[in-house]
Write an enzyme that holds these catalytic residues in place. Sequence first.
Site: not given
Length: 348
Positions: A205, A286-288, A291
């Site tokens: 991830d 919330l990284r998706g 990015v």
Amino acid sequence: MNKVQNQTRPVFPFTAIVGQEEMKLALILNVIDPKIGGVMIMGDRGTGKSTTIRAIADLLPEIEVVSDDMFNSHASDYDLMSDFVKERIQEGGNLSTHFIKVPMIDLPLGATEDRLCGTIDIERALNEGIKAFEPGLLAKSHRGILYVDEVNLLDDHLVDILLDSAASGWNTVEREGISVRHPSRFVLVGSGNPEEGELRPQLLDRFGMHAEIRTVKDPSLRVKIVEQRANFDQDPYLCIKDHEKEQIQLKENIILSQRQLPKVNIDYDLKVKISQICGILNVDGLRGDIVTNRATKAFAAYQGKEEVDIEDIKQVITLCLRHRLRKDPLDTIDSGTRVSQVVEDILS
């Protein structure tokens, strides 16, 4: 043979690489915006992973560094300076600079923590009262590319250190109460073969993008790849000269894209749609979302645009999300296909 040719080992030209468009796009976008967070490249053996990564590093324009600094410090960007250079500026000292090729550092599988992070010479520090620091690979890769082949076989502890430095942009070494920190901003590129084991989800991830590459099946494409390689092996300098025009063009495009990036805007409604897709796919954290927003802006900049549109999102969102989906052992649908299906539903 020309003396200049003898000085450096020739690198296969990036624009001569046939196919593997996913991998090439992911690398270009990370070069345009290193804050995307690097790329994990998973695929079969012998598909040109290492060749492509070395080729993108060779293509990039030279960077200006402070001459007597061991951390490739930038002469004017405060975020990319070591504490040593900052102190020099505060004291009113002059900085001499020179240009170097973008660092391309390989992390070997058997590397130790000291080799990665650097070491402090305690004896010298105590006797001479100075922080004697021997820089590691994290220092040498600052403002460059750090490449880890077979990252799924690397010790988890080292992967954690790598990802923490990539995320924070700093590396800190502490020993016997003495601490040294330095900037460590790099594009992290990992590659691996799925047959040799998957990366654990919480580490996967942390990579901004995930490119999957497969062995080319089309016979005519395979022949073209073999011929390109044979031409390079026979006369690398002629092969480089044949692709010089395309190489210069791509380098200029990357430089223009880097300048264009701060001007690119993404509409609020499109941000909502990206988050809606992440929500439907049950992407953790919330990284998706972050990015994907970054990558779409980098892609729009690469197209010379100032506004992100739906097509930009469609081009990059699978690269940003496929590795963040929860694995269901009973699921027969590929994670990339699942992303594509939801994207078509929301963005059509």
